[in-house]
Design a protein around this motif. Structure first.
Motif, short mmCIF file in Angstrom:
data_model
loop_
_atom_site.label_atom_id
_atom_site.label_comp_id
_atom_site.label_asym_id
_atom_site.label_seq_id
_atom_site.Cartn_x
_atom_site.Cartn_y
_atom_site.Cartn_z
N LYS A 76 6.80 -0.88 -12.46
CA LYS A 76 7.33 -0.31 -13.70
C LYS A 76 7.46 -1.35 -14.82
O LYS A 76 7.34 -1.02 -15.99
N ASP A 77 7.68 -2.62 -14.46
CA ASP A 77 7.81 -3.68 -15.46
C ASP A 77 6.52 -3.88 -16.26
O ASP A 77 6.54 -4.44 -17.35
N HIS A 78 5.41 -3.45 -15.69
CA HIS A 78 4.11 -3.62 -16.34
C HIS A 78 3.43 -2.27 -16.61
O HIS A 78 2.21 -2.21 -16.75
N HIS A 79 4.25 -1.24 -16.67
CA HIS A 79 3.79 0.12 -17.01
C HIS A 79 2.68 0.61 -16.10
O HIS A 79 1.75 1.30 -16.54
N ILE A 80 2.78 0.25 -14.82
CA ILE A 80 1.84 0.75 -13.81
C ILE A 80 2.50 1.96 -13.18
O ILE A 80 3.54 1.84 -12.53
N THR A 81 1.91 3.11 -13.39
CA THR A 81 2.50 4.37 -12.95
C THR A 81 2.00 4.73 -11.56
O THR A 81 0.79 4.76 -11.31
N ILE A 82 2.95 5.04 -10.68
CA ILE A 82 2.63 5.53 -9.34
C ILE A 82 3.10 6.97 -9.27
O ILE A 82 4.30 7.24 -9.44
N PRO A 83 2.18 7.92 -9.05
CA PRO A 83 2.60 9.32 -8.96
C PRO A 83 3.65 9.51 -7.87
O PRO A 83 3.58 8.88 -6.81
N SER A 84 4.63 10.36 -8.13
CA SER A 84 5.73 10.55 -7.18
C SER A 84 5.25 10.97 -5.80
O SER A 84 5.87 10.63 -4.80
N LEU A 111 4.06 -13.74 -17.80
CA LEU A 111 3.18 -13.05 -16.86
C LEU A 111 2.64 -11.81 -17.57
O LEU A 111 3.42 -10.98 -18.02
N ASN A 112 1.32 -11.73 -17.66
CA ASN A 112 0.69 -10.60 -18.34
C ASN A 112 -0.14 -9.82 -17.31
O ASN A 112 -1.14 -10.32 -16.81
N VAL A 113 0.33 -8.62 -16.99
CA VAL A 113 -0.35 -7.73 -16.06
C VAL A 113 -0.44 -6.36 -16.72
O VAL A 113 0.55 -5.89 -17.28
N HIS A 114 -1.61 -5.74 -16.66
CA HIS A 114 -1.80 -4.39 -17.23
C HIS A 114 -1.50 -4.40 -18.73
O HIS A 114 -0.98 -3.45 -19.28
N ASN A 115 -1.78 -5.53 -19.36
CA ASN A 115 -1.57 -5.75 -20.79
C ASN A 115 -0.10 -5.66 -21.21
O ASN A 115 0.22 -5.36 -22.35
N VAL A 116 0.79 -5.93 -20.27
CA VAL A 116 2.22 -5.97 -20.56
C VAL A 116 2.72 -7.37 -20.21
O VAL A 116 2.67 -7.80 -19.05
N ALA A 117 3.17 -8.09 -21.23
CA ALA A 117 3.64 -9.46 -21.06
C ALA A 117 5.13 -9.47 -20.77
O ALA A 117 5.90 -8.83 -21.49
N GLN A 118 5.52 -10.18 -19.73
CA GLN A 118 6.92 -10.30 -19.34
C GLN A 118 7.25 -11.77 -19.15
O GLN A 118 6.50 -12.51 -18.50
N GLU A 119 8.38 -12.20 -19.72
CA GLU A 119 8.83 -13.57 -19.46
C GLU A 119 9.37 -13.61 -18.04
O GLU A 119 10.15 -12.73 -17.63
N ARG A 120 8.95 -14.62 -17.29
CA ARG A 120 9.36 -14.74 -15.89
C ARG A 120 9.68 -16.19 -15.56
O ARG A 120 9.09 -17.11 -16.13
#
Length: 178
Positions: free
Chosen positions: A149-157, A116-125
């Motif tokens: 967080k698994d795809h380096h999508i940052t949510i401001p606190s 799965l590739n989201v936000h240019n971060v590939a994760q085996e799923r």
């Protein structure tokens, strides 16, 4: 990128093309639930391929195709979180690992293992889903979660109470056998 390579391989393998099904109106929606606000979006512009011979699946979706109830949500999603200009596509490429014969009618609970590739971060799923085969149609349904967080999508606190850290995704693709 993986999807493009997959498409090219399938295109040049003329003997296998009869085994490849395409769904160009694939529907993908996601839902973020928090105590303060629920956010949902839907896209019907994903493209999915299913290889009946090898049980491979590939899906690609343009991020900007997601439609929200409010345009401001859509703007923040594309500019602040998904950075859609920089990362315009999300994709999944995998193989059905549950032993089934896609030529037999029936409803099957399956698992698909892939990238799965989201936000240019590939994760085996490994993603669970259901495949229904009936009347020359193959329908794929799946519901799974993606942790931002698994795809380096940052949510401001400051927004943690408005945007969930884990997003529920639903995929629906319908293929017609020729």
């Amino acid at each position: 990128m993986l999807f493009s390579i997959f498409v090219l391989l399938l295109t040049f393998n003329s003997g296998a093309t009869a085994q490849i099904l395409k769904s160009s109106g694939c529907k993908i929606n996601f839902f973020s639930e928090t105590p303060l606000e629920n956010i949902s979006a839907v896209s019907e512009q994903a493209v999915a391929l299913l290889n009946l011979k090898t049980n491979e699946v590939a899906i690609q979706i343009p991020i900007k195709s997601f439609q929200f109830e409010r345009s401001l949500m859509q703007e923040h999603f594309n500019e602040n979180y998904m950075e859609s200009d920089k990362y315009p596509l999300a994709s999944f490429k995998g193989k059905i690992i549950t032993p089934i014969n896609l030529s037999n009618d029936g409803t099957y609970n399956v698992e698909v293992k892939g990238i799965l590739n989201v936000h240019n971060v590939a994760q085996e799923r490994t993603i669970k889903g259901k495949i229904e085969i009936k009347d020359n149609q193959v329908i794929i349904n799946s519901k799974f979660d993606i942790a931002c967080k698994d795809h380096h999508i940052t949510i401001p606190s400051i927004l943690f109470k408005k945007i969930a850290e884990v997003i529920q995704v639903n995929v629906y693709a319908q293929f017609i056998k020729k």
